[in-house]
Design an enzyme around this catalytic site. Structure first.
Site, PDB file in Angstrom:
ATOM      1  N   TYR A  57       0.976  -1.016   0.176  1.00 43.07           N
ATOM      2  CA  TYR A  57      -0.028  -0.080  -0.096  1.00 43.07           C
ATOM      3  C   TYR A  57       0.747   1.372   0.022  1.00 43.07           C
ATOM      4  O   TYR A  57       2.023   1.196   0.793  1.00 43.07           O
ATOM      5  CB  TYR A  57      -0.949   0.096   1.173  1.00 43.07           C
ATOM      6  CG  TYR A  57      -2.424  -0.120   0.787  1.00 43.07           C
ATOM      7  CD1 TYR A  57      -2.934   0.706  -0.122  1.00 43.07           C
ATOM      8  CD2 TYR A  57      -3.023  -1.266   1.360  1.00 43.07           C
ATOM      9  CE1 TYR A  57      -4.247   0.391  -0.346  1.00 43.07           C
ATOM     10  CE2 TYR A  57      -4.308  -1.625   0.905  1.00 43.07           C
ATOM     11  CZ  TYR A  57      -4.821  -0.729   0.046  1.00 43.07           C
ATOM     12  OH  TYR A  57      -6.380  -0.853  -0.457  1.00 43.07           O
ATOM     13  N   GLU A  59      -0.655   4.791  -0.541  1.00 44.15           N
ATOM     14  CA  GLU A  59      -1.221   5.922  -0.732  1.00 44.15           C
ATOM     15  C   GLU A  59      -0.491   7.250  -0.563  1.00 44.15           C
ATOM     16  O   GLU A  59       0.266   7.422   0.404  1.00 44.15           O
ATOM     17  CB  GLU A  59      -2.580   6.115   0.219  1.00 44.15           C
ATOM     18  CG  GLU A  59      -3.776   5.317  -0.577  1.00 44.15           C
ATOM     19  CD  GLU A  59      -4.590   4.792   0.657  1.00 44.15           C
ATOM     20  OE1 GLU A  59      -4.298   4.493   1.731  1.00 44.15           O
ATOM     21  OE2 GLU A  59      -5.841   4.886   0.282  1.00 44.15           O
ATOM     22  N   ASP A 203      -6.228  13.450 -25.521  1.00 46.00           N
ATOM     23  CA  ASP A 203      -6.256  12.050 -25.007  1.00 46.00           C
ATOM     24  C   ASP A 203      -5.323  11.237 -26.108  1.00 46.00           C
ATOM     25  O   ASP A 203      -5.849  11.065 -27.242  1.00 46.00           O
ATOM     26  CB  ASP A 203      -7.751  11.525 -25.222  1.00 46.00           C
ATOM     27  CG  ASP A 203      -7.709   9.975 -24.566  1.00 46.00           C
ATOM     28  OD1 ASP A 203      -6.782   9.377 -24.720  1.00 46.00           O
ATOM     29  OD2 ASP A 203      -8.795   9.689 -24.392  1.00 46.00           O
ATOM     30  N   THR A 229      -2.733   6.077 -22.144  1.00 46.29           N
ATOM     31  CA  THR A 229      -2.643   4.633 -21.639  1.00 46.29           C
ATOM     32  C   THR A 229      -1.084   4.157 -22.104  1.00 46.29           C
ATOM     33  O   THR A 229      -0.307   4.857 -22.961  1.00 46.29           O
ATOM     34  CB  THR A 229      -3.598   3.848 -22.337  1.00 46.29           C
ATOM     35  OG1 THR A 229      -3.307   3.694 -23.616  1.00 46.29           O
ATOM     36  CG2 THR A 229      -5.108   3.925 -21.880  1.00 46.29           C
ATOM     37  N   LYS A 232      -0.952   0.655 -25.146  1.00 52.23           N
ATOM     38  CA  LYS A 232      -1.296   0.529 -26.845  1.00 52.23           C
ATOM     39  C   LYS A 232       0.074   0.756 -27.320  1.00 52.23           C
ATOM     40  O   LYS A 232       0.688   0.009 -27.262  1.00 52.23           O
ATOM     41  CB  LYS A 232      -2.285   1.356 -26.849  1.00 52.23           C
ATOM     42  CG  LYS A 232      -3.705   1.245 -26.149  1.00 52.23           C
ATOM     43  CD  LYS A 232      -4.714   2.080 -26.845  1.00 52.23           C
ATOM     44  CE  LYS A 232      -6.162   1.892 -25.989  1.00 52.23           C
ATOM     45  NZ  LYS A 232      -6.365   2.700 -24.907  1.00 52.23           N
ATOM     46  N   ARG A 238      -0.828  -2.447 -18.696  1.00 46.93           N
ATOM     47  CA  ARG A 238      -2.131  -1.913 -18.916  1.00 46.93           C
ATOM     48  C   ARG A 238      -2.385  -0.932 -17.598  1.00 46.93           C
ATOM     49  O   ARG A 238      -2.295  -1.058 -16.943  1.00 46.93           O
ATOM     50  CB  ARG A 238      -3.073  -2.918 -18.474  1.00 46.93           C
ATOM     51  CG  ARG A 238      -4.751  -2.594 -18.753  1.00 46.93           C
ATOM     52  CD  ARG A 238      -5.278  -3.964 -19.096  1.00 46.93           C
ATOM     53  NE  ARG A 238      -4.982  -4.756 -20.510  1.00 46.93           N
ATOM     54  CZ  ARG A 238      -5.511  -4.294 -21.596  1.00 46.93           C
ATOM     55  NH1 ARG A 238      -6.267  -3.466 -21.540  1.00 46.93           N
ATOM     56  NH2 ARG A 238      -5.109  -4.789 -22.643  1.00 46.93           N
TER      57      ARG A 238
HETATM   58  N1  DSN Z   1     -10.781  -0.174 -25.842  1.00 47.40           N
HETATM   59  C1  DSN Z   1     -10.067   0.706 -26.353  1.00 47.40           C
HETATM   60  C2  DSN Z   1      -9.772   0.573 -27.869  1.00 47.40           C
HETATM   61  O1  DSN Z   1      -9.907  -0.453 -28.442  1.00 47.40           O
HETATM   62  O2  DSN Z   1      -9.553   1.496 -28.763  1.00 47.40           O
HETATM   63  C3  DSN Z   1     -10.298   2.172 -26.103  1.00 47.40           C
HETATM   64  O3  DSN Z   1     -10.476   2.236 -24.489  1.00 47.40           O
END
Ligand code: DSN
Length: 420
Positions: A57, A59, A203, A229, A232, A238
């Site tokens: 933990y 925080e 974003d 994120t 990707k 993730r």
């Molecule tokens: N689910 C993702 C995508 O496939 O683009 C976005 O959150």
């Protein structure tokens, strides 16, 4: 302490879950992954993410936690923050958001009060659920208005975005998308935001890696908040992150914790640090360049096979095919391709009126196949196989032949051989 997939203790203690992991490894190896939002994390990322740091933990923030014993996790988080800042050339990074939606929520809470107006890309034109869709918290907490793409060019018309902004006077404008195949003009978005006194959030969940690789414009100089994120195009664990200026640091950090989240996932934060170190290596730039050249090559092949490409092409890691003239839905195409060992996802095309569980299109992306080692010449082969499977989907002998050829193609690109 290797990746959990090879863990003998897991097999002994919980053969059912170990079996699910083995099945997933087999699936990842035996399918061509063209899902634009997915990738294969490195063994180093998997090792950090599947580590004992899950036990802790923490925080608060490094040096200022609500628990004792945070020396080790402080090292990991400080590394993640300093590497993110170096990677993106930004003044501050918060690496605690659990995922992209939480990163977006943090930027919204920093910028908006409930009921304020936010303006973002429409879902069917390439926006994301968390960009103000009615079913998302963002569409319920805020008054969401949307811009789309031009019906002819299927690209953003910045004059129209400016016109909608002047009419709606949003407090926040969001630039960013999950299925728009073109680069974004952040200078134009900044001008539009300044014109109406709005904040600008970008974003970059999908194209963050492309920004690092210099093959997509950089949002950092223009945006008040940049969200993203790490799993990707960045090819890490993730998770989410938010970048901002030093002057917003305190506000952002207090919105993430204690505002929205409790204990950060320190194993994931450590894996983000590893991901950022990998992305700082010179070869990462080449990887990102190849993602884009692969996407262009596959897109051109599909176009030459007679498929209608939304907006006529791609400048990023993904493109969309409009299947209306081919007499099948996105869902049917997704299923046909899965049956021959190729994963794509059904996707709405601009102004699509079919339900999102059916759709008129498919989205195709190249981050994962590029990680696997494929190059433009392989995109030509792959495009031919996709085309044949879709056009001759009624003939089981053709599908069997395509399936065999997909297997043959993949044999040249082993995945995670160390995990055997
Ligand atoms: N689910 C993702 C995508 O496939 O683009 C976005 O959150």
């Amino acid at each position: 302490m290797g990746p959990a997939i090879g863990d003998r203790e897991l097999k002994r203690m919980d053969p059912e879950v170990a079996g699910a992991l083995e099945l997933e490894l087999k699936r990842e190896r035996e399918f061509v992954n063209l899902i634009a939002s997915e990738n294969y994390a490195s063994l180093a990322v998997l090792a950090a993410q599947g580590s004992i740091l899950t036990n802790k933990y923490a925080e608060g923030y490094p040096g200022n936690r609500y628990y004792s014993g945070c020396e080790a996790v402080d090292i990991a988080e400080r590394l993640a923050v300093s590497r993110a800042k170096e990677l993106f050339g930004c003044e501050h990074a918060n690496v605690q958001p659990h995922a992209g939606v939480q990163a977006n929520m943090a930027a919204y809470v920093c910028s908006l009060k409930p009921g304020d107006t936010m303006m973002a890309m429409d879902l069917t034109c390439g926006g994301h659920l968390s960009h103000g869709a009615a079913s998302s918290f963002s569409g319920k907490l805020y008054k969401a208005v949307h811009y789309g793409v031009d019906r002819e060019t299927e690209m953003i018309d910045y004059d129209l975005v400016a016109e909608i902004a002047r009419k709606e006077e949003p407090r926040l404008i969001v630039a960013g998308c999950s299925s728009y195949p073109r680069r974004l003009d952040f200078e134009a978005f900044r001008r539009i935001a300044d014109d109406v006194g709005a904040l600008l959030m970008v974003d970059m969940a999908h194209f963050g890696g492309l920004v690092v690789g210099g093959v997509h414009p950089d949002p950092v100089p223009y945006a008040d908040y940049v969200t993203g994120t790490t799993h990707k195009t960045l090819r890490g664990p993730r998770g989410g992150l938010v970048l901002t200026r030093e002057s917003n640091r305190e506000r952002l950090d207090s919105v993430v914790f204690p505002g929205m989240q409790g204990g950060p996932l320190m194993h994931v934060v450590a894996a983000k640090a590893v991901c950022f170190k990998e992305a700082l290596q010179p070869e990462f730039k080449l990887y990102q360049e190849t993602i884009v050249t692969n996407a262009k090559a596959l897109c051109e092949k599909m176009g030459s096979e007679g498929f209608r490409i939304v907006s006529g092409g791609t400048e990023t890691h993904l493109f969309l095919i409009d299947l209306r003239q081919n007499g099948l839905s996105g869902k049917e195409a997704q299923d046909v391709l899965e049956s021959v060992g190729i994963n794509v996802n059904m996707n709405e095309i601009p102004y699509d009126e079919t339900p999102p569980t059916v759709t008129c299109g498919i989205r195709i992306g190249t981050p994962a196949v590029t990680t696997r080692g494929m190059r433009p010449e392989h995109m030509d082969t792959l495009g031919g196989l996709i085309s044949r499977a879709l056009k001759e989907r009624e003939k089981e002998s053709v599908l069997a032949d395509v399936r065999e050829k997909v297997r043959g193609l993949l044999a040249g690109f082993p995945l995670y051989p160390e995990l055997d």
